[in-house]
Design an enzyme around this catalytic site. Structure first.
Site, PDB file in Angstrom:
ATOM      1  N   GLU A  99      41.977  30.397  49.331  1.00 20.22           N
ATOM      2  CA  GLU A  99      40.214  31.116  49.309  1.00 20.22           C
ATOM      3  C   GLU A  99      39.302  30.605  50.165  1.00 20.22           C
ATOM      4  O   GLU A  99      38.341  31.593  50.617  1.00 20.22           O
ATOM      5  CB  GLU A  99      39.535  29.615  47.681  1.00 20.22           C
ATOM      6  CG  GLU A  99      40.502  30.142  45.892  1.00 20.22           C
ATOM      7  CD  GLU A  99      41.453  29.442  46.316  1.00 20.22           C
ATOM      8  OE1 GLU A  99      42.244  28.873  47.425  1.00 20.22           O
ATOM      9  OE2 GLU A  99      42.014  29.624  45.491  1.00 20.22           O
ATOM     10  N   GLN A 134      40.329  33.383  41.553  1.00 15.63           N
ATOM     11  CA  GLN A 134      40.675  33.268  40.441  1.00 15.63           C
ATOM     12  C   GLN A 134      40.330  32.663  38.683  1.00 15.63           C
ATOM     13  O   GLN A 134      39.789  33.107  37.719  1.00 15.63           O
ATOM     14  CB  GLN A 134      41.589  32.928  40.182  1.00 15.63           C
ATOM     15  CG  GLN A 134      42.399  33.724  39.309  1.00 15.63           C
ATOM     16  CD  GLN A 134      43.664  33.509  39.923  1.00 15.63           C
ATOM     17  OE1 GLN A 134      45.164  32.841  39.629  1.00 15.63           O
ATOM     18  NE2 GLN A 134      44.458  35.276  39.691  1.00 15.63           N
ATOM     19  N   HIS A 143      39.488  25.011  34.141  1.00 18.27           N
ATOM     20  CA  HIS A 143      39.513  25.734  33.769  1.00 18.27           C
ATOM     21  C   HIS A 143      38.287  26.157  33.053  1.00 18.27           C
ATOM     22  O   HIS A 143      38.093  27.119  32.448  1.00 18.27           O
ATOM     23  CB  HIS A 143      40.541  26.857  33.260  1.00 18.27           C
ATOM     24  CG  HIS A 143      42.389  27.137  34.066  1.00 18.27           C
ATOM     25  ND1 HIS A 143      43.265  25.266  33.931  1.00 18.27           N
ATOM     26  CD2 HIS A 143      42.897  28.132  35.117  1.00 18.27           C
ATOM     27  CE1 HIS A 143      44.017  26.090  34.616  1.00 18.27           C
ATOM     28  NE2 HIS A 143      43.450  26.917  35.272  1.00 18.27           N
TER      29      HIS A 143
END
Ligand SMILES: Cc1ncc(C[n+]2csc(CCOP(=O)(O)OP(=O)(O)O)c2C)c(N)n1
Lengths: 417, 338
Positions: free
Chosen positions: B60, B82, B129
């Site tokens: 990243e 992502q 997430h």
């Protein structure tokens, strides 16, 4: 499955690398293997990186002890006398500039300064490989890139003094210069961030089917940062037209280079696992730096991808004005450095070539110092950190965004501007 | 007018931007051949070639850093992280670099790039997430931060973000990717189909950054919210029968203080609602601003409803984030306060 019986071995112990010598000891560079000038081969630029793995472990040198330029890397350099003399002058200017600015810091005319003593050849010779439009992503010890490119010394001083003529409006610490026109991207105080940015810039040039290349700069200590590794991944994946430079000056503030490198290999060898051709070069040899930089630049321009270059050099001065090197290394260590002084070596070469003399050198030294001092006076007449004219505090609120949003406008009014 | 999901609207925005301007390049993990794990970039590589839409290494810091280099060169990179949960390795590049390049070079170098990332919970993503880290970005000067709540805005805001001369953090509430959400887990997933905010014009249009919109008019209280929680606020207002005004901020930085204060001055009561954890969340900023600007019109202290100060629990999602019941109760207390 066999059982491991840890008791059979002594308890574990942590490896913390140490330099060979500490203050009070005898400087010792006997472990630095220095091949003879001219002895390392010069492969064609389209060589398969696998075939030149050894070049990551040797040192490419051009100027020998007798002041002659020898070997395959010297051939084809074809520098005009004028260019050679300019090279010497650039290095001398950088050294004089450093001396004056160091003094200015001691006189509290600026907050901070970082000098290049002993490393002048690297940043002064490198621009010979670049063209208009190429971009450097430097760190803080590459002011030679600016001097060699003809950036005004006065502007550099204005930046160091944060005075009214500082193009960066007094926002950056001294020596963190920036100029698009001269291919010098703004320096960040956060180490290594520029390395991956340089790769991205080079990728953009390739995406745009342009002809420009970029150069990334980092110190040996900072190669431990994740962004260095990110850059290698991206550069090798996309075969970006970038020159990945590592200036190994042996020390990262008080930390010797073995801490970032560990016990194995060289910094150049870090490129090998990525399939990036890697060269190690004598960083105190103006001609060797130029030759190697041109080799890498040609690879980049011919779309052959990145090259990693480790410049082996020695930081003869302190890390910055906040540093006292005598606390962590022997005072005589810099004199014992086996690759010598880049200016002295180049001077001897030019004398041997018959285009320079001791007299002319002494004259030039005095003249350059006088010019730099004069420029310094002019800059100081505009302002220094605590005196004279400074950028307006009103500017403080500009350039956060392209357009000032209402909350900043409010704060600017509140601050009285 | 075509009816689109938020995913399709974002893809359409990228398509429009890439079609109009060669400088727009899109990259990130899995975004090229496959089209991204949420398929947002599906088809773009085939259409624009692999040097304009490509896969990046899983790094990243590298993705953001390379994007910065491209922006400095003169391209208009739109990078995908992502999941917002994985932006932290790239955080230094965003905060110390992208946000400051214009400032530290006195405008000579600029960094026009967009950093897109799916954020928020409601999809059983567990604690890695589901995060909503917007406050970590609104605190950083030099960045703009955007969170759309529907397909129409998502496309218009993204096109505005791509055209913007400064770096923009673009959060995509992934619970809204396929349909609106009213906070009720026991109801089937709604689709954007038929929703008027899913009527997405073809071609280019922009929803300007820094402008909030009133989603529901009311007189009893103002709810300040954004992203997924806009829909929860609307559901709470409907279900509780409280005459609440619901403001969808859309852009957190810059913030549309005018719309906010006009509404709070009218209703005299303010509820701040977000999905991110409560403490030091963006709601604290909103509460402070409302308090400063509307103190004499306030009839009750500003209230905050937010995610609990815990990581996002996998199985207890619906107890974690503020659903309509919690919001309705807070609204009731707010309007009853004297
Ligand atoms: C991310 C980050 N960590 C730490 C520092 C503090 N720091 C400034 S210079 C320096 C040493 C760098 O050494 P090296 O990369 O070898 O370069 P040199 O100074 O020797 O040229 C450190 C640790 C910093 N500026 N940024």
């Amino acid at each position: 499955m066999g059982e491991t019986r840890q008791e059979e071995f002594p308890p574990l112990g942590l490896n913390v690398p140490e330099p060979e010598v500490r203050p009070g000891g005898q400087p010792d560079f006997s472990k630095v293997q220095i091949p003879k000038a001219g002895s390392v081969r010069r492969p064609p630029v389209e060589v398969d990186p696998e075939e030149i793995r050894d070049l990551a472990f040797t040192i490419i040198r051009v100027l020998n002890r007798d002041g002659q330029a020898v070997g395959p890397w010297a051939e084809g350099l074809a520098l005009e006398d004028e260019e050679l003399l300019k090279g010497l002058r650039d290095m001398m200017t950088l050294r004089a500039y450093d001396a004056r600015m160091l003094m200015a810091q001691r006189q509290q005319k600026t907050s901070f300064y970082m000098q290049h003593l002993g490393e002048e050849a690297i940043s002064c010779a490198f621009p010979l490989a670049l063209r208009q439009g190429d971009m450097n992503f430097p760190t803080y010890r590459q002011a030679g890139l600016l001097i060699a490119a003809g950036y005004p010394l006065s502007t550099m001083m204005n930046q160091v003094y944060s005075n009214e003529k500082d193009p960066l409006k007094g926002r950056q610490m001294p020596v963190l210069y920036s100029t698009k026109e001269f291919g010098f991207f703004s320096i960040s105080g956060n180490l290594a961030t520029q390395y991956i940015q340089a790769v991205g810039w080079a990728m953009a040039s390739a995406i745009s089917r342009d002809r420009k290349i970029s150069a990334a700069w980092i110190g040996d200590g900072s190669t431990a940062e994740s962004d260095f590794h990110a850059a290698l991944v991206f550069a090798s994946t996309y075969k970006a037209p970038v020159i990945l430079n590592i200036v190994n000056n042996q020390w990262a503030i008080s930390t010797f280079q073995g801490i970032a490198r560990g016990g194995a290999g060289t910094f150049a060898a870090r490129g090998l696992g990525f399939g990036i051709p890697a060269l190690r070069v004598d960083g105190n040899d103006y001609l060797a730096v130029c030759a190697v930089a041109r080799w890498a630049a040609e690879r980049a321009r011919r779309n052959l991808g990145p090259t990693l270059i480790e410049y082996v050099t020695y930081r003869a001065g302190g890390h910055s004005t906040s540093d006292d090197p005598s606390a962590y290394r022997p005072a005589e260590e810099s004199a014992a450095w086996p690759l010598g002084d880049p200016i002295l070596r180049f001077k001897n070469y030019l004398i041997g070539r018959g285009i320079w003399s001791e007299d002319r050198h002494a004259q030039a030294e005095a003249q350059i110092m006088a010019e730099v001092t004069q420029t310094q006076k002019e800059a100081e007449a505009i302002g220094t950190l605590h005196q004279g004219h400074h950028p307006s505090p009103r500017d403080m609120f500009e350039d956060v965004y392209a357009e000032m949003p209402p909350h900043l406008l409010r704060q600017r009014h509140e601050a009285g501007f | 007018m075509p009816n689109m999901s938020m995913i399709e609207a974002i893809r359409d925005a990228l398509d429009v931007a890439m079609g109009a301007d060669e400088r727009v390049v899109v990259f990130g993990e899995d975004v090229g051949y496959f089209g991204g794990v949420f398929r947002v970039t599906a088809g773009l590589q085939r259409k624009y070639g692999k040097t304009r839409c490509f896969d990046a290494p899983i790094n990243e810091s590298g993705i953001v850093g390379a994007g910065i280099g491209m922006a400095v060169y003169g391209l208009r990179p739109v990078v995908e992280i992502q999941f917002a949960d994985y932006v932290y390795p790239g955080y230094d590049q965003i905060v110390s670099e992208a946000a400051r390049i214009r400032y530290r070079t006195a405008g000579e170098f600029t960094c026009p790039m967009v950093i897109r990332m799916p954020s928020g919970g409601g999809i059983f993503g567990g604690q890695t997430h589901s995060q909503s880290p917007e406050a970590l970005f609104t605190h950083v000067t030099g960045l703009k931060t955007v969170v759309p709540s529907n397909p129409y805005d998502a496309k218009g805001l993204l096109l505005a973000a791509i055209a913007d001369p400064d770096p923009v953090i673009f959060f995509e509430p992934k619970r809204l990717y396929n349909g609106p959400f009213d906070g009720h887990h026991d109801r089937p997933v709604a689709s954007w189909k038929g929703h008027d905010l899913a009527e997405v014009p073809e071609g280019a249009y922009q929803v300007p950054l820094g402008r909030a919109v009133i989603r529901r008019f009311g007189k009893a209280a103002t709810v300040l919210t954004y992203g997924t929680m806009v829909h929860v606020a609307l559901a709470a207002a409907e279900e509780s029968g409280i005459d609440a005004e619901v403001i969808d901020l859309r852009s957190l930085m810059p913030l549309d203080l005018e719309t906010i204060t006009a509404s709070v001055k009218k209703t005299g009561r303010c509820l701040v609602l977000h999905e991110a954890t409560l403490t030091s969340g963006f709601g604290a900023e909103l509460a402070a601003q409302v308090q400063a600007e509307c103190f004499f019109q306030l009839e009750a202290p500003v209230r905050r409803v937010a995610g609990w100060d815990t990581p996002y629990p996998h199985v207890h999602e619906w107890s974690y984030f503020p659903g309509p019941a919690r919001v309705a109760e807070a609204l009731r207390e707010l309007v009853e306060e004297v």
